[in-house]
Design a protein around this motif. Structure first.
Motif: not given
Ligand code: FAD
Ligand code: FES
Ligand code: FES
Lengths: 797, 162, 269
Positions: A376-401
């Motif tokens: 899903v993340m790979d497909r979403l990356a293609t859909e919104v035009g960012v690379d596979r690394v960036e799409i993951r970073r945008r969705n990760y739970i962050q350390p402070e959470e």
């Protein structure tokens, strides 16, 4: 100074015995008078037995007994439902020996006991079996269609379980989303395939009413309790030992018909009875896992932030559902992976089929869930035009959470999913560096110029590990050897537990790890505990050992203070000695303290004599063992985790695809693994690498193939393709340590991790290798033939 | 089904037994001779767990009958170490490199690799060569990398300069 | 997985073996290296009444390298032939193909005679023999005869040997001066039987190919046309691959094997 042993890549205590051929696996236990078992197994996937005549087999020379269900009397039972759940409309478990209907190829019908396995197999050929075939249910989608035939003729359909769960408001998320798409992904059936098959040896001493069972189980305490209550033998007269075990991977947890029938026969015959499953039987008689088909809908913002998921999946549970919804539920809870995903719904249907029953195999639903979310993340990356690394970073739970509460979805421990800690961005950074992500595009282009198709893939996962309810440990300083003796209720299945637990004890007690003797899998050595599964051994047992060892340490310091006539605070413990700080010549050894702690004195060795030179270990005027005190230097400790602790990892691989033949080669592999505080990095790396090899098997080689009639098509190692060294690439591993705040040692589990992300990242890497073509991999595993078909069907971009 | 007499030398000791012709060499070693270090993982020649050396060559003991070993010299994992109680450099290397987990496949790997090392007699083995050499053995636990390292390390210990 | 009982014979001489073969008839199986037969016995896919073990027949263990051919006794192991440098110089195709037959430990026991007599269509050596245009010698109490490779393989696991005959020698023609050869295959794992394989010999402008795994017997093709080669095969579907896919592999293997053999021919010529 005390040498730190915790966290060090200490060489394993168990190795020397295993390397010199002195291990003792179940079939190695000497039992010269034992008789041997072979089973008549169903040749049909679904049939009604019309004739079962064992009389000729019974007469065959060398045959001791032949049993069918009619011989079992009160023990003609169904195996227990291990994990009940209300969402199962008609939970089915297997009979020890089939009655009139059989439900999969391999189901046990009759049991032959003979002087040798050779003769037992001869006798199988003399059993007359006639049956009327019934329609077999194999395809899980067809099984749910109206009018489909049923796996069990006495059940109305093929639904083994059905559950819907919801977190947040997914429908609202879909209304608000900029990007919406849906996908279908599937993973095939596979199995653990430990190199050692399963086996049971049972010996019953009728005069003493004692039953001893050696079993390749991962859960000896459960077997002990069950056999005791089934056969009415006093609990403490049933001893179940799991000797060395040649790999477990979940398949060996429990409960199989032979685990009851072999001890039962030993009681009937008053002779040791041995059953060693052969490899073909292992393929058709021991459990499988993995087959799931997911239909997922995704809602995201234009920036690629996932707002919601709606997943519906069907899960193949085989002919029976002994573990309830365990696998499907783990898949459901791990679906959002390391990502925030504030809203999601998961609905699953477990489907009965006339195939080998399904129970957890290393990974337990996670490889499927990981494949779904990472695709899903790979497909979403293609859909919104960012690379596979960036799409993951945008969705990760962050350390402070952290702690991150998923909401009302329950994990396998029955508690809401709460992810305790993690550093997903940092983990990914480390991964990208390790796999040379930045340089890869140039490498790919260069290869492409030479006509070679290289691709890179990444995948992340989280893994709930270290489930309760609890484990215990008994720690003792042996008065004769001065060594540390540690007994736990769970089992070592080859994952180095003898060493890892030794390190935990050694650290607390200031000794070397090789001076710690760890006993696992003997119900008489430690009668309380649960079992080895779900990456829980190191977390739960490790902390229990620490608790017990700490108590022993405190006792030792207390006794030594008396012996040395010093204050406890002035004492130090290191290198097996307790000494007065600043005056190391004033010391006692742990062994001497252990001797002195026992009011019963004997003086066979120098230490025992030396111990008498000191003041007594207890300062007491009354009885030598005052009320509340115990002899010996020992303690029992327990640890019960509040809830699961969540390990994580990120893996990447570079693959090469031969577009003319569909062949796939893993060029290199990198893994970053975070299992909290590491007891022994060497052991963890070993676990991860082994898991990766299994994952590679599950991505391109291994598949349990059935035909339409439910016959197994590849029940041998010739055709079920476990990768050899030539198929598995070199791997680079890095550790990240984010301690778990949930347990004192900060440990998270590591056992299953390696295999989880491999299908997902392989799919991603293949897509990337074939980026000139419009290819999306949705089904795993592949093989050269199926990959070639995908390549041929692709429209060139 | 007449029994036959077989005489074999296993790890330097001679054993004489009456056996049925169909008795597999693997079963003979494990249950008649009592050397259970040789393991059985498949009995159809694929996994390599049962590998022993017969007259020096590594072979699958599940694909031989005991009667076929009559007069042969067999080496099993129990006999590999040069001295009682010690370990062969290859066994040491497996421990050092963490080349084993459950240990079930290990005797087979060790015996196959020992034959390979004896044949090659050199220190500079490449990863590729070693992977090829052990490619007839399955391991479900380790992912092979540490086994490859172990064989390379043993080669260095056994045949390296100084 | 234990074999059914059988009578065991281990004749000391070839003549004794031939006598047993003729007396016991089809109820007896010949045991050579056992690497194909014993798995079948263990799984009880075969349960012959008797086994005639050829292990004592040292007279069938030899490698004679002459100018025109490498003649190999049937009981010669794969490994012995693989190790023979003389055989390699005369006919490099043999070592190349043997390297793809199972794994070293299997080749330590497996015999050349067994591999040929077993006539597994997915095996490498039968194709090698056919591509080279080799021949075999067979013996019975009735005498000895030669069979050309082209006439030897008749169907899946079936040869033109009579029930009383034993395979005694396999003769691989040496590669001519200036000729080149190559063996390539696609298999699932290294050492597995091939999904498809190609043995190729080019000499004096002629191209001879024999394919493994794509028909009931090795498929012989002259010429270097990939499509013609694919058309000559008759593969079937199994769990590992479809017939169409195998035909595609034949095309790929044809061009790759021919290319490699030609390259080698130029180097040596
Ligand atoms: C794991 C594994 C993988 C394998 N992979 C491959 C592979 O990739 N490619 C491949 O080609 N092979 C493969 N094999 C098979 C192996 O090469 C066998 O050795 C070979 O096929 C048979 O040779 P053998 O000497 O072992 O014959 P046996 O198994 O002893 O006999 C095979 C058959 O040939 C008959 N036979 C043998 N010798 C004679 C004779 N002199 N005259 C008449 N009949 C005879 C026997 O009666 C029997 O029917 C594999 C085997 C294993 C165990
Ligand atoms: S047991 Fe012999 S190869 Fe597997
Ligand atoms: S160490 Fe377990 S199979 Fe190799």
């Amino acid at each position: 100074m005390s040498t730190r042993v915790f966290g060090k890549p200490i060489r394993r205590n168990e190795d020397e015995r295993l390397l010199t051929g002195l291990g003792s696996y179940v079939d190695d236990i000497s039992a010269p008078t034992a008789v041997h078992v072979a089973f008549l197994r169903s040749p049909e996937a679904h049939a009604r037995i019309v004739k079962l005549d064992v009389s000729r087999a019974r007469e065959h020379p060398g045959v001791v007994a032949v049993y069918t269900h009619t011989d079992l009397g009160e023990h003609d039972i169904e195996l227990p439902l291990m994990i009940p759940h209300p969402c199962m409309p008609y939970p089915k478990t297997q009979r020890l020996l089939a009655h009139d209907e059989v439900h999969y190829v391999g189901q046990t019908i009759a049991m032959v006991v003979a002087e040798s396995r050779y003769v037992a197999e001869d006798a199988l050929e003399l059993i007359e079996l006639d049956y009327d075939p019934l329609p077999a249910v194999v395809d899980i989608e067809a099984a749910l269609e109206d009018g489909a035939s049923t796996t069990h003729t006495d059940s109305p359909g093929n639904v083994g379980a059905h559950l819907e769960q919801k977190v947040g408001d997914p429908d609202a998320a879909f209304r608000e989303a900029d990007v919406v798409f849906s996908e279908r992904y599937s993973i095939e059936r596979s199995a653990g395939m430990a190199m050692e098959t399963r086996g049971v040896l049972a010996d019953y001493d009728a005069r003493r009413q004692e039953l001893t069972v050696w079993d390749t189980t991962q859960a000896p305490l459960t077997i002990k309790g069950s056999l005791g209550s089934l056969f009415g033998i006093p609990y403490n007269k049933v001893r179940v030992k799991q000797p060395d075990i040649g790999g477990g991977f979940g398949t060996k947890v429990m409960f199989y018909p032979d685990e009851v029938l072999v001890p039962w026969a030993a009681i009937q015959l008053e002779r040791p009875v041995k059953y060693i499953e052969d490899r073909i039987e292992h393929f058709i008689g021991s459990t499988h896992e993995r087959k799931q088909i997911h239909d997922i809908e995704v809602a995201a913002t234009a920036d690629g932030v996932v707002l919601g998921l709606r997943d519906r999946f069907i899960h193949d549970t085989g002919a029976y559902i002994p573990y309830g919804i365990a696998i499907a539920q783990v898949a459901a809870t791990q679906l959002p992976g390391p990502y925030r995903v504030p809203n999601f719904s998961v609905e699953f249907t477990a489907v009965y089929t006339n195939t080998v029953p399904v129970t957890p195999y290393r990974g337990c639903g996670r490889p499927q869930a990981c494949m779904v979310i990472e695709r899903v993340m790979d497909r979403l990356a293609t859909e919104v035009g960012v690379d596979r690394v960036e799409i993951r970073r945008r969705n990760y739970i962050q350390p402070e959470e952290f702690p991150y509460h998923r909401g009302d979805i329950l994990f396998a421990d029955g508690l809401p999913v709460t992810i305790d800690s993690g550093q997903y961005d940092k983990q990914l950074d480390l991964l990208l560096e390790t796999i040379d992500w930045e340089d890869f595009p140039a490498e790919k282009e260069q290869a492409r110029a030479e006509g070679r198709y290289l691709g890179i893939g990444i995948a992340n996962y989280v893994e709930g590990t270290g489930l309760g309810p609890y484990e215990g440990a008994h720690v003792q300083i042996e008065p004769t050897t001065g060594k540390v003796w540690v007994a736990t209720g769970l089992t070592s299945i080859g994952q180095g537990l003898e060493t890892a637990l030794a390190q935990v004890a050694a650290e607390e007690l200031g000794v070397e790890a090789h001076d710690v003797l760890v006993v696992t899998g003997d119900t008489q050595a430690m009668p309380w505990g649960v079992a080895t599964f779900a990456s829980r051994a190191a977390v739960v047992s490790g902390n229990a050992v620490a608790v017990a060892a700490l108590e022993v340490r405190n006792k030792a310091l207390g006794y030594a203070a008396n012996m040395l006539e010093a204050a406890t605070d002035d004492l130090e413990l290191a290198d097996g000695k307790i000494f007065v700080r600043g005056a190391p010549e004033r010391h006692v050894t742990l062994k001497q303290v252990a001797i002195a702690s026992n009011p019963l004195r004997y003086a066979f060795d120098d230490d025992a004599r030396a111990a008498t030179q000191f003041a007594p270990a207890r300062r007491a005027d009354g009885p030598q063992l005052p009320p509340g005190e115990e002899p010996g230097l020992e303690a029992t400790g327990y640890y019960s985790p509040p809830h699961a602790t969540w390990a994580s990892g990120a893996h990447a691989a570079v693959v090469e695809v031969d577009i003319a033949t569909g062949e796939l080669t893993y060029v290199r592999y990198a893994a970053v693994h975070d299992c909290g505080t590491v007891i022994n990095p060497m052991i963890v790396e070993g676990q991860v690498m082994g898991g990766v090899a299994q994952g590679i098997g599950g991505s391109f080689y291994e598949r349990m193939a059935y035909d339409d009639t439910g016959q197994r098509r590849n029940a041998s190692f010739m055709d079920f393709l476990v990768p050899y060294a030539t198929e598995v690439p070199a791997m680079r591993l890095e550790h990240l340590e984010t301690p778990s705040p949930l347990n004192p040692k900060g440990i998270k589990g590591a056992g299953e991790a390696g295999c989880i992300p491999v299908p997902a990242l392989t799919a991603s890497a293949i897509d990337d290798a074939l980026s000139d073509l419009d290819v999306t991999i949705r089904d795993m595993p592949l093989d050269p033939c199926s990959l070639k078909a995908i390549i041929d069907a692709a429209p060139t971009r | 089904m007449s029994s036959r007499n077989v005489t074999v030398t296993v790890n330097g000791s001679t054993f004489e037994r009456e056996v049925e012709p169909r008795l597999l060499l693997s079963d003979f070693l494990r249950h008649d001779v009592g050397l259970t270090g040789t393991h059985v993982g498949c009995e159809h020649g694929v996994c390599g767990c049962c590998t022993v050396r017969v007259d020096g060559e590594a072979v699958r003991s599940c694909l031989m009958f005991a009667v076929q070993a009559d007069g042969a010299e067999i080496l099993t994992v129990e006999g590999l170490a040069p001295a009682e109680g010690g370990m062969h450099p290859l066994q040491e290397a497996f421990k050092e490199c963490h080349g084993l987990q459950c240990g079930f496949c290990t005797p087979g790997f060790v015996m196959a690799a020992s034959a390979y090392l004896d044949e090659q007699q050199r220190a500079d083995l490449t990863d590729e060569e070693v992977r090829e050499a052990i490619s007839g053995n399955l391991c479900r636990c380790t992912g092979y990398q540490n086994i490859v390292e172990a064989v390379k390390l043993a080669a260095k210990t056994m045949y390296g300069a100084s | 997985m234990k074999p059914a009982p059988f009578e065991y014979h281990a004749p000391e001489t070839l003549d004794e073996a031939l006598r047993l073969k003729s007396e016991l008839g089809p109820e007896a199986s010949v045991l050579a290296g056992g690497q194909s037969l014993v798995p079948m016995l263990n799984m009880r896919l075969a349960s012959p009444e008797a086994l005639i073990d050829l292990r004592k027949l040292d007279e069938l263990r030899y490698i004679n390298v002459a100018d025109d051919a490498v003649a190999v006794g049937a009981m010669t192991t794969h490994r012995a032939l693989e190790r023979s440098d003389a055989a390699y110089s005369a006919c490099p195709l043999i070592r190349e193909a043997l390297g793809l037959v199972a794994h070293a430990v299997v080749r330590n026991r497996g015999t050349i005679g067994g591999s040929v007599a077993h006539a597994d269509p997915a095996a490498e050596l039968p194709s090698v023999l056919v591509a080279l245009g080799g021949k075999v010698k067979v013996r019975s109490l009735r005498g000895e005869r030669e069979i050309a490779a082209a006439d030897l393989f008749t169907f899946h696991f079936t040869t033109s040997l009579e029930p009383d005959e034993l395979l005694t020698e396999i003769s691989f023609p040496a590669l001519e001066q200036g000729a080149g050869s190559a063996f390539l295959e696609i298999s699932r794992r290294h050492g597995d039987y091939a999904l498809a394989g190609a043995a190729c010999v080019v000499s004096n402008g002629n191209t001879r190919l024999a394919f493994t795994g794509v028909g009931p017997i090795p498929v012989f093709v002259e010429g270097d046309d990939p499509d013609a080669a694919a058309a000559a095969t008759s593969p079937s579907d199994d769990i590992h691959a479809t017939a169409d896919y195998r035909r595609q592999l034949v095309r790929v293997l044809t061009s790759r094997a021919v290319g490699l053999a030609r390259e080698r021919a130029q180097v040596s010529g």
